[in-house]
Design a protein around this motif. Structure first.
Motif, PDB file in Angstrom:
ATOM      1  N   ILE A  28       9.361  14.351  24.103  1.00 12.58           N
ATOM      2  CA  ILE A  28       8.393  13.310  25.348  1.00 12.58           C
ATOM      3  C   ILE A  28       9.370  12.023  25.644  1.00 12.58           C
ATOM      4  N   THR A  29      10.152  11.601  26.283  1.00 15.08           N
ATOM      5  CA  THR A  29      10.510  10.357  27.152  1.00 15.08           C
ATOM      6  C   THR A  29       9.551   9.731  27.986  1.00 15.08           C
ATOM      7  N   GLY A  31       6.233   8.802  28.456  1.00 18.90           N
ATOM      8  CA  GLY A  31       5.095   9.191  28.416  1.00 18.90           C
ATOM      9  C   GLY A  31       4.657  10.153  29.680  1.00 18.90           C
ATOM     10  N   ARG A  32       3.666  10.005  30.272  1.00 19.76           N
ATOM     11  CA  ARG A  32       3.513  11.040  31.576  1.00 19.76           C
ATOM     12  C   ARG A  32       3.928  11.184  32.677  1.00 19.76           C
ATOM     13  N   GLU A  33       4.524  10.189  32.905  1.00 17.09           N
ATOM     14  CA  GLU A  33       6.090  10.018  34.016  1.00 17.09           C
ATOM     15  C   GLU A  33       7.480  10.023  33.078  1.00 17.09           C
ATOM     16  N   GLY A  34       7.339  10.942  32.352  1.00 21.96           N
ATOM     17  CA  GLY A  34       8.192  10.849  31.826  1.00 21.96           C
ATOM     18  C   GLY A  34       9.100  12.065  32.001  1.00 21.96           C
ATOM     19  N   THR A  49       1.851  12.244  36.011  1.00 17.39           N
ATOM     20  CA  THR A  49       0.367  11.659  36.064  1.00 17.39           C
ATOM     21  C   THR A  49      -0.693  12.845  36.992  1.00 17.39           C
ATOM     22  N   ASN A  58       2.386  18.337  34.242  1.00 20.48           N
ATOM     23  CA  ASN A  58       1.364  16.818  33.248  1.00 20.48           C
ATOM     24  C   ASN A  58       0.870  17.989  31.922  1.00 20.48           C
TER      25      ASN A  58
END
Length: 152
Positions: A28-29, A31-34, A49, A58
């Motif tokens: 994952i890069t 985080g939640r917006e990655g 998100t 998400n």
């Protein structure tokens, strides 16, 4: 090469593993917006998100999908022992809530299991057995609120 450090995670108990059957590896890069990409290139998705405007999925949706797929697998695993034939149109509508409580963020979930054509006794026996054997159910047991609804 970067230096790595091991963080000793304190658990109340340690599960004894006899044999590892599979290891899913995802990077994952952002985080939640990655982005999320598996090591075998079978999964490559954008993340966003919950409730946001992003085009990706998400973690709560991914958890719901994984748990549902695993739970159906657990029902299929238990069906022969219970002498139950699983209907072809078995389905689970999973809902995973991202919530807060006194301790910060938390999850809770509902699995809405549809087993058309089974008797209530068969459906209940199958779902109870699956909930005992599904690794996701074992992981969540005692850690989050879980409700399982069964319809025939």
């Amino acid at each position: 090469m970067t230096e790595q450090q091991l963080i000793d995670v304190k658990n109340d108990f340690q599960v004894e593993i006899e044999k590892v059957l599979y290891t899913g590896t995802v990077r994952i890069t952002g985080g939640r917006e990655g982005k999320a990409k598996s090591s075998d290139d079978r999964l490559e998705i954008n993340l966003s998100t919950p409730g946001g405007t992003g085009a990706g999925t998400n973690p709560e949706q991914l958890f719901a999908a994984g748990w549902s797929a695993c739970f159906i697998g657990a029902m299929r695993h238990n069906a022969p022992r219970l002498s139950i034939i699983i209907p072809n149109d078995v389905a689970i509508d999973a809902e995973v809530d991202l919530a807060t409580n006194y301790d910060g963020f938390c999850l809770q979930a509902r699995l809405n299991v549809s087993l058309p054509g089974l008797s209530p006794e068969q459906a209940l026996a199958l779902v109870e057995a699956a909930h005992e054997t599904c690794p996701y159910s074992k992981t969540t047991r005692g850690n989050i609120n879980v409700q399982i609804n069964v319809s025939m």
